[in-house]
Structure formats: structure tokens, C-alpha cells
Design a protein around this motif. Structure first.
Motif, short mmCIF file in Angstrom:
data_model
loop_
_atom_site.label_atom_id
_atom_site.label_comp_id
_atom_site.label_asym_id
_atom_site.label_seq_id
_atom_site.Cartn_x
_atom_site.Cartn_y
_atom_site.Cartn_z
N ASP A 171 -5.81 -19.66 8.51
CA ASP A 171 -4.67 -20.17 7.76
C ASP A 171 -3.52 -20.69 8.61
N HIS A 172 -3.82 -21.17 9.85
CA HIS A 172 -2.76 -21.77 10.65
C HIS A 172 -3.05 -23.25 10.87
N LEU A 173 -2.09 -24.08 10.51
CA LEU A 173 -2.29 -25.53 10.58
C LEU A 173 -2.65 -26.00 12.00
N VAL A 174 -1.80 -25.65 12.98
CA VAL A 174 -2.03 -26.20 14.32
C VAL A 174 -3.19 -25.49 15.02
N ARG A 175 -3.15 -24.17 14.98
CA ARG A 175 -4.14 -23.42 15.74
C ARG A 175 -5.54 -23.61 15.15
N ASP A 176 -5.66 -23.52 13.82
CA ASP A 176 -6.99 -23.60 13.20
C ASP A 176 -7.34 -25.01 12.74
N GLY A 177 -6.36 -25.69 12.12
CA GLY A 177 -6.67 -27.01 11.55
C GLY A 177 -6.81 -28.08 12.61
N ILE A 178 -5.88 -28.12 13.57
CA ILE A 178 -5.88 -29.23 14.53
C ILE A 178 -6.59 -28.86 15.83
N MET A 179 -6.21 -27.71 16.44
CA MET A 179 -6.77 -27.39 17.76
C MET A 179 -8.28 -27.18 17.72
N LYS A 180 -8.78 -26.55 16.64
CA LYS A 180 -10.21 -26.27 16.60
C LYS A 180 -11.04 -27.52 16.31
N ASN A 181 -10.39 -28.53 15.70
CA ASN A 181 -11.15 -29.72 15.33
C ASN A 181 -10.77 -30.93 16.16
N ILE A 182 -10.17 -30.68 17.33
CA ILE A 182 -9.59 -31.81 18.07
C ILE A 182 -10.65 -32.79 18.56
N ASP A 183 -11.89 -32.32 18.74
CA ASP A 183 -12.93 -33.25 19.18
C ASP A 183 -13.52 -34.05 18.01
N LEU A 190 -1.01 -22.73 6.18
CA LEU A 190 -1.98 -23.41 5.32
C LEU A 190 -2.07 -22.73 3.96
N TYR A 191 -1.93 -21.40 3.97
CA TYR A 191 -1.97 -20.68 2.70
C TYR A 191 -0.77 -21.08 1.83
N GLN A 192 0.40 -21.24 2.48
CA GLN A 192 1.60 -21.64 1.71
C GLN A 192 1.46 -23.07 1.18
N PHE A 193 0.86 -23.95 1.99
CA PHE A 193 0.64 -25.32 1.51
C PHE A 193 -0.30 -25.29 0.30
N TYR A 194 -1.30 -24.41 0.38
CA TYR A 194 -2.26 -24.32 -0.72
C TYR A 194 -1.57 -23.79 -1.98
N ALA A 195 -0.71 -22.78 -1.79
CA ALA A 195 -0.04 -22.18 -2.95
C ALA A 195 0.88 -23.20 -3.63
N HIS A 196 1.42 -24.13 -2.84
CA HIS A 196 2.32 -25.14 -3.43
C HIS A 196 1.65 -26.51 -3.45
N ARG A 197 0.32 -26.53 -3.63
CA ARG A 197 -0.36 -27.82 -3.51
C ARG A 197 0.08 -28.81 -4.59
N VAL A 240 -6.49 -28.03 4.49
CA VAL A 240 -6.05 -26.79 3.85
C VAL A 240 -7.25 -26.10 3.20
N GLU A 241 -8.01 -26.87 2.42
CA GLU A 241 -9.14 -26.26 1.70
C GLU A 241 -10.23 -25.76 2.66
N SER A 242 -10.59 -26.61 3.65
CA SER A 242 -11.72 -26.21 4.49
C SER A 242 -11.36 -25.05 5.40
N CYS A 243 -10.12 -25.01 5.91
CA CYS A 243 -9.74 -23.89 6.78
C CYS A 243 -9.66 -22.58 5.99
N LEU A 244 -9.05 -22.64 4.81
CA LEU A 244 -8.91 -21.41 4.03
C LEU A 244 -10.29 -20.88 3.62
N ALA A 245 -11.22 -21.80 3.37
CA ALA A 245 -12.57 -21.38 2.97
C ALA A 245 -13.23 -20.59 4.10
N GLN A 246 -12.84 -20.90 5.34
CA GLN A 246 -13.41 -20.17 6.48
C GLN A 246 -12.56 -18.98 6.88
N GLY A 247 -11.49 -18.74 6.12
CA GLY A 247 -10.65 -17.59 6.42
C GLY A 247 -9.57 -17.85 7.46
#
Length: 367
Positions: free
Chosen positions: A209-221, A98-105, A200-207
Motif C-alpha cells: 500500500d505504498h505508492l512510491v515504494r510498491d507502485g513505482i519502485m517495484k515496477n520501474i523496469d 494507496l489505501y487512502q487513494f482507494y478509500a477516496h477513489r 492502486v488496485e493491483s498493489c492493494l490486491a497483492q497486499g
């Protein structure tokens, strides 16, 4: 759709084969590299804007991809972008994807496409991403994950996922998880570009930076995540055992045909011009894939030979994978082995591995 081949945090557990290259550029199937399948699938699905997010050991990958001409991606608009990893600070610590996606947004903002497909490079399959997008739109999903039914003998590492009758995904777990199901994620995710940038923005703001583990798995509900089942032949190649197993499966004509000879969906790669393989009068070869530029004077059985391999008189190669420009001298016996590029094996040596743990020789080794 725009295509993203995500090599950030990709596991490279192929032992000697990934000492000097990353997983995406590991040679496969006598003339291809693993990333060729992902790129060809994208191009065959009409995706004209593809970014490869690299992280480390990408010299041979850059050499292989070049301008993207072989995949018809050397275009004035869109085409192939190779985006190297940005380090967060001077300590040299690589951050998550997610950090790399942000760097190349800027790359995402510039693309005119509305949807993004994010894939890994080590899935060997021939799949039409348009069908995935259609299913995504039809179900009005936030994220669509491509998955397959795993067979019992899989030697790879993968994420399992729980999928309900209607296709909704309720759980995706990490590689070390214990979920009792045979639904295996192929690490291909379709979502809208807007959702991705928001994630990308909301996950990085919470510290995180992994797309699947933090972005998808944590918000799956909170998100509606659906699965798209791919029934064609698929190899997940991220361990030596899975590399050996899926390479050997190519010797089955049915699998070979399904991967490489679909009328419209061919697999493209960087072409090298070499003369056809040459077989001398005492040569004997059966059930093998032998690339051009090889010289066969000995005996080859159930093996995969890459370009420019030389097998001298009296040598016997069985159940092995021999990468480019290896030279095997007279009366050598090789069984259940994987030899990386430019390995030289001197006369009379005997190398045998086991099917579960093949013998591996690293690049330019002399035995």
C-alpha cells in the motif's frame, strides 16, 4: 491535471515543531506555511481541482486552509478537497497512501481531468507544473518524476535516483539507500489518472500500500519512468537542520526574489490583518525578515520574526527563527534558536544553540 497533496506517511521529524501539527502546516518564512508553496504552484499552473490527503495532527492545517479562498480554490466545481485518512479497522492502524487513494477513489472518478500530479508538502520551490506535463507528454512517459541536483550540504532526508542521459529513470531508492548520485527526488509525480487507479488496485490486491515504494519502485523496469530536472532554488524541509538552513537562506535577497517574486507565480497564504511592524527609537534591525504586528525595541540580526513578536529593550536576537506572538523580555540574549508560537522568555535569560543543532522551544513554553 488534478492535484493531490499527499500527506499520508509523510515524515514529521521536526521535533518540537511537529508535536502538535503536521509537516504541511509548519510555519515558514515569517508568514507562510510549508504547504503554501505546493498549493500556490498548483494554482499558478492552472490546476483547479486539488485534494489534500491528510493523516494525523491536521487541526492547524484545516484552520489554515479553510475553504481554499486565499488560493482561489473556493469554487462550485472542483476546488479544494480535504480528505481525512480512513482507518482500515478498529485497531486504529493507519494504512499507506494507496489505501487512502482507494478509500477516496470517488474523488478521482469524479474529476474530469486526465492526468494527476501527486506531491508532498515540504518542498519549498516555485515551479511550473505545466512544463512537467509537457515533458511528460513529449516523451510519452508513464510516470514523470521531478528531481534536482543536490548540493553536498543537504541536511534533509530524501530519495536518490539514477537518471540516464535521455532522462530515463532506472533506479529510485528509499531514504536510507546508498546510491552514489546527486539526483534527488522532489517527490512530485505526474501520471495519467487511469494508471494511478490501476496501480492502486493491483498493489492493494497483492497486499502492498505504498505508492512510491510498491507502485513505482517495484515496477520501474515495466513502466517508462522519466525525470524532469528542476533547476530553480528548492528546499527539502523534513529535518530540523534543513528547516533552519532553508529558512536562513531566505535572508539572501537572490533566493527570496526567486521564490516569491516571479512575475506571474506568486506564493499565496492565509492573510491576517495586523498593523505594520513598529520600531522604537532604540531598536536596531538588520538583514532580517520581520512580519507585521511585531514590536521591536531591542536588537535583531539575521533573524526571521513571524507576526506579533515583541522584542523588549536591551534584548538581542541573532540567527534565530521566532514564530508568532512570542514575547522576549528585557536583556534576553537569543542566538541560533527556533521558538515555536507563544513562547515567553523572562528577563535576562541567555539561550544559545549551535547552527548545526539550534535550540528549540516548544509551543507556549515559558522560560
Amino acid at each position: 491535471m488534478m492535484g493531490v497533496v499527499n500527506l499520508v506517511n509523510e515524515p514529521d521529524d521536526l521535533e518540537e515543531l511537529t508535536y502538535s501539527r503536521n509537516l504541511a502546516s509548519v510555519p515558514f518564512g515569517s508568514r507562510y506555511r510549508l504547504i503554501d508553496f505546493t498549493l500556490s504552484n498548483m494554482v499558478n499552473s492552472g490546476i483547479e481541482n486539488v485534494a489534500v490527503f491528510t493523516q494525523h495532527k491536521y487541526r492547524s492545517l484545516m484552520d489554515h486552509l479553510g475553504s481554499g479562498k486565499e488560493w482561489d480554490l473556493d469554487r462550485k466545481r472542483g476546488g479544494l478537497f480535504i480528505l481525512p485518512a480512513m482507518l482500515h479497522d478498529t485497531s486504529g492502524v493507519s494504512r499507506g497512501d494507496l489505501y487512502q487513494f482507494y478509500a477516496h477513489r470517488d474523488y478521482f472518478y469524479r474529476g474530469r481531468e486526465e492526468y494527476v500530479i501527486i506531491t508532498r508538502s515540504h518542498m519549498v520551490c516555485n515551479i511550473d507544473y505545466n512544463a512537467v506535463l509537457d515533458s511528460h507528454l513529449e516523451r510519452n512517459a508513464d510516470i514523470t518524476v521531478v528531481y534536482k541536483k543536490a548540493d553536498e550540504q543537504e541536511y534533509a532526508k530524501y530519495r536518490r535516483m539514477a537518471v540516464k542521459e535521455d532522462g530515463q529513470v532506472t533506479v529510485i531508492e528509499d531514504h536510507s539507500g546508498r546510491l552514489r548520485t546527486d539526483n534527488v527526488s522532489l517527490e512530485m509525480y505526474v501520471m495519467s489518472k487511469e494508471l494511478l487507479l490501476d496501480m492502486v488496485e493491483s498493489c492493494l490486491a497483492q497486499g502492498y500500500d505504498h505508492l512510491v515504494r510498491d507502485g513505482i519502485m517495484k515496477n520501474i523496469d515495466k513502466l517508462s519512468v522519466y525525470g524532469y530536472r528542476h533547476d530553480g532554488h528548492t528546499g527539502i524541509v523534513n529535518t530540523i537542520q534543513s528547516y533552519y538552513k532553508h529558512s536562513m537562506q531566505l535572508l539572501n535577497p537572490k533566493i527570496w526574489r526567486e521564490l516569491f517574486f516571479q512575475q506571474t507565480n506568486l506564493i499565496y497564504t492565509k492573510v491576517k490583518d495586523e498593523p505594520p511592524a513598529r520600531y522604537t527609537e532604540h531598536a536596531h534591525a538588520r538583514n532580517s525578515l520581520i512580519a507585521n504586528g511585531c514590536v521591536i525595541e531591542g536588537k535583531v540580526e539575521n533573524s526571521i520574526l513571524f507576526r506579533g513578536v515583541k522584542i523588549r529593550k536591551g534584548a538581542y536576537v541573532k540567527n534565530s527563527i521566532i514564530l508568532q506572538n512570542c514575547e522576549i523580555e528585557e536583556n534576553v540574549i537569543i542566538e541560533n534558536a527556533i521558538l515555536d508560537k507563544d513562547v515567553f522568555i523572562s528577563r535576562g535569560r541567555v539561550l544559545t544553540g549551535d547552527k548545526q543543532a539550534p535550540f528549540i522551544a516548544s509551543k507556549t513554553k515559558v522560560i
